[in-house]
Scaffold this motif. Structure first.
Motif, PDB file in Angstrom:
ATOM      1  N   ILE A 188       0.843  -1.200   0.000  1.00  0.00           N
ATOM      2  CA  ILE A 188       0.000   0.000   0.000  1.00  0.00           C
ATOM      3  C   ILE A 188       0.879   1.251   0.000  1.00  0.00           C
ATOM      4  O   ILE A 188       1.978   1.257   0.556  1.00  0.00           O
ATOM      5  N   CYS A 189       0.363   2.324  -0.621  1.00  0.00           N
ATOM      6  CA  CYS A 189       0.985   3.645  -0.521  1.00  0.00           C
ATOM      7  C   CYS A 189      -0.116   4.648  -0.193  1.00  0.00           C
ATOM      8  O   CYS A 189      -1.189   4.624  -0.820  1.00  0.00           O
ATOM      9  N   ASP A 190       0.127   5.511   0.789  1.00  0.00           N
ATOM     10  CA  ASP A 190      -0.902   6.479   1.155  1.00  0.00           C
ATOM     11  C   ASP A 190      -0.743   7.784   0.371  1.00  0.00           C
ATOM     12  O   ASP A 190       0.174   7.932  -0.439  1.00  0.00           O
ATOM     13  N   ASN A 191      -1.655   8.717   0.614  1.00  0.00           N
ATOM     14  CA  ASN A 191      -1.663   9.957  -0.156  1.00  0.00           C
ATOM     15  C   ASN A 191      -0.498  10.889   0.172  1.00  0.00           C
ATOM     16  O   ASN A 191      -0.275  11.887  -0.518  1.00  0.00           O
ATOM     17  N   LEU A 192       0.289  10.566   1.208  1.00  0.00           N
ATOM     18  CA  LEU A 192       1.503  11.326   1.511  1.00  0.00           C
ATOM     19  C   LEU A 192       2.743  10.686   0.870  1.00  0.00           C
ATOM     20  O   LEU A 192       3.848  11.205   1.019  1.00  0.00           O
ATOM     21  N   GLY A 193       2.526   9.560   0.194  1.00  0.00           N
ATOM     22  CA  GLY A 193       3.639   8.897  -0.467  1.00  0.00           C
ATOM     23  C   GLY A 193       4.399   7.925   0.410  1.00  0.00           C
ATOM     24  O   GLY A 193       5.518   7.511   0.068  1.00  0.00           O
ATOM     25  N   CYS A 194       3.837   7.519   1.543  1.00  0.00           N
ATOM     26  CA  CYS A 194       4.463   6.542   2.430  1.00  0.00           C
ATOM     27  C   CYS A 194       3.938   5.144   2.108  1.00  0.00           C
ATOM     28  O   CYS A 194       2.733   4.957   1.881  1.00  0.00           O
ATOM     29  N   PHE A 195       4.839   4.173   2.106  1.00  0.00           N
ATOM     30  CA  PHE A 195       4.481   2.794   1.793  1.00  0.00           C
ATOM     31  C   PHE A 195       4.257   1.993   3.075  1.00  0.00           C
ATOM     32  O   PHE A 195       4.773   2.339   4.148  1.00  0.00           O
ATOM     33  N   TYR A 196       3.531   0.871   2.917  1.00  0.00           N
ATOM     34  CA  TYR A 196       3.264  -0.042   4.030  1.00  0.00           C
ATOM     35  C   TYR A 196       3.534  -1.466   3.556  1.00  0.00           C
ATOM     36  O   TYR A 196       3.124  -1.855   2.457  1.00  0.00           O
ATOM     37  N   VAL A 210       8.971   3.806   4.395  1.00  0.00           N
ATOM     38  CA  VAL A 210       8.206   2.565   4.466  1.00  0.00           C
ATOM     39  C   VAL A 210       7.851   2.274   5.915  1.00  0.00           C
ATOM     40  O   VAL A 210       8.722   2.325   6.800  1.00  0.00           O
ATOM     41  N   PHE A 211       6.581   1.988   6.164  1.00  0.00           N
ATOM     42  CA  PHE A 211       6.133   1.548   7.471  1.00  0.00           C
ATOM     43  C   PHE A 211       6.062   0.018   7.443  1.00  0.00           C
ATOM     44  O   PHE A 211       5.272  -0.555   6.687  1.00  0.00           O
ATOM     45  N   VAL A 212       6.883  -0.609   8.281  1.00  0.00           N
ATOM     46  CA  VAL A 212       7.013  -2.066   8.272  1.00  0.00           C
ATOM     47  C   VAL A 212       6.285  -2.649   9.479  1.00  0.00           C
ATOM     48  O   VAL A 212       6.583  -2.285  10.635  1.00  0.00           O
ATOM     49  N   TYR A 213       5.363  -3.557   9.236  1.00  0.00           N
ATOM     50  CA  TYR A 213       4.598  -4.165  10.328  1.00  0.00           C
ATOM     51  C   TYR A 213       5.515  -5.041  11.177  1.00  0.00           C
ATOM     52  O   TYR A 213       6.268  -5.867  10.652  1.00  0.00           O
ATOM     53  N   ASN A 214       5.462  -4.859  12.509  1.00  0.00           N
ATOM     54  CA  ASN A 214       6.342  -5.603  13.412  1.00  0.00           C
ATOM     55  C   ASN A 214       5.597  -6.499  14.392  1.00  0.00           C
ATOM     56  O   ASN A 214       6.188  -7.025  15.347  1.00  0.00           O
ATOM     57  N   GLY A 215       4.314  -6.677  14.166  1.00  0.00           N
ATOM     58  CA  GLY A 215       3.518  -7.516  15.055  1.00  0.00           C
ATOM     59  C   GLY A 215       2.667  -6.714  16.019  1.00  0.00           C
ATOM     60  O   GLY A 215       1.658  -7.208  16.526  1.00  0.00           O
ATOM     61  N   ASP A 216       3.085  -5.503  16.304  1.00  0.00           N
ATOM     62  CA  ASP A 216       2.330  -4.612  17.190  1.00  0.00           C
ATOM     63  C   ASP A 216       1.915  -3.336  16.467  1.00  0.00           C
ATOM     64  O   ASP A 216       0.776  -2.914  16.534  1.00  0.00           O
ATOM     65  N   GLY A 217       2.867  -2.726  15.809  1.00  0.00           N
ATOM     66  CA  GLY A 217       2.625  -1.507  15.056  1.00  0.00           C
ATOM     67  C   GLY A 217       3.566  -1.464  13.872  1.00  0.00           C
ATOM     68  O   GLY A 217       3.774  -2.482  13.205  1.00  0.00           O
ATOM     69  N   PHE A 218       4.162  -0.296  13.641  1.00  0.00           N
ATOM     70  CA  PHE A 218       5.034  -0.144  12.483  1.00  0.00           C
ATOM     71  C   PHE A 218       6.401   0.400  12.877  1.00  0.00           C
ATOM     72  O   PHE A 218       6.516   1.245  13.764  1.00  0.00           O
ATOM     73  N   ASP A 219       7.428  -0.094  12.202  1.00  0.00           N
ATOM     74  CA  ASP A 219       8.748   0.513  12.231  1.00  0.00           C
ATOM     75  C   ASP A 219       8.832   1.423  11.015  1.00  0.00           C
ATOM     76  O   ASP A 219       8.554   0.988   9.892  1.00  0.00           O
TER      77      ASP A 219
END
Length: 242
Positions: free
Chosen positions: A83-91, A220-229
């Motif tokens: 996913i990429c949001d409207n600010l240009g950050c990926f997930y 990039v926001f990386v899922y870590n099991g609780d939230g994002f790095d």
């Protein structure tokens, strides 16, 4: 699945829930039978660690926590951002191992041996077994239980019933953990987008990926099991040089 909207994320969550139910209903005896018939034995050929057979090693959250402690310089956000949001950050739903310049796993040494074989990660322990549904060359969706049949290792070895049972359990457990992680990632993305007034935008995804390919940094926001790095990276960060 192409994720271009909030509705797409919600659909992805529902689809994964259905996949988990199907996985739980799959008879373990059927997988044990297949494992017995295939009779796979690892010969340490190293082929499954090369780009020819696998382009990245995805880590479950529990593997990633260990990797962060023991091999922090060897992991990166998994290379396919959902996913990429409207600010240009990926997930992205997790981490993967870095690779060498030729695309092989960073832990594969010059003798084509895994440097951490005794400490290898979950996917490396069950490979080439798997248990998920995918489409064949004709578009028919059915269960796939083996990857790269006859491409590596040796086959038709005698496998004990107990080993078949344990392998089947490990394989099914891995697949469920993978699906749960993907589902929980999407749920966390929904929460994050809602909390911050954001939304997925495919056009921005495509624009940012082209820029990434040219060497420009991305967040990039990386899922870590609780939230994002939160990580800032360039394409060259995926390659280990040593």
């Amino acid at each position: 699945m192409s994720v271009n909207s909030i509705k797409d994320i919600e659909s992805a969550i529902n689809a994964i829930d259905e996949e988990i139910s199907s996985l739980e209903a799959y008879p373990r005896a059927e997988l044990e039978k297949i494992i017995k018939e295939v009779g796979f034995r690892c010969t340490l050929c190293g082929r499954c660690c090369t780009k020819e057979y696998n382009d990245h090693v995805f880590l479950l959250v529990k593997d990633c926590r260990r990797a962060k402690e023991k091999y922090p310089d060897m992991i990166m956000p998994a290379p396919y951002f959902e996913i990429c949001d409207n600010l240009g950050c990926f997930y992205v739903s997790g981490y993967a191992l870095k690779v060498k310049e030729n695309g092989d796993c960073a832990f594969l040494n010059e003798d084509r041996r895994c440097e951490i074989y005794g400490d290898r990660f979950e996917i490396c322990r069950i490979y080439p077994y798997m248990l998920h549904r995918e489409a064949d060359e004709y578009g028919n969706v059915d269960w796939r239980q083996i990857s790269g049949l006859n491409d590596h290792g040796e086959y038709n070895a005698e496998i004990s019933d107990e080993e078949c049972r344990k392998t089947a359990e490990m394989t099914a457990a891995y697949e469920k953990d993978f699906l749960v992680q993907e589902r929980d990632f999407y749920k966390r993305v929904l929460e994050h987008l809602g909390e911050n007034g954001l939304k997925p935008v495919r056009r921005i995804y495509d624009e940012k990926m082209r820029a990434f390919g040219r060497g420009e940094p991305i967040t990039v926001f990386v899922y870590n099991g609780d939230g994002f790095d939160e990580r800032v990276l360039v394409s060259g960060d995926y390659v280990i040089t040593r």
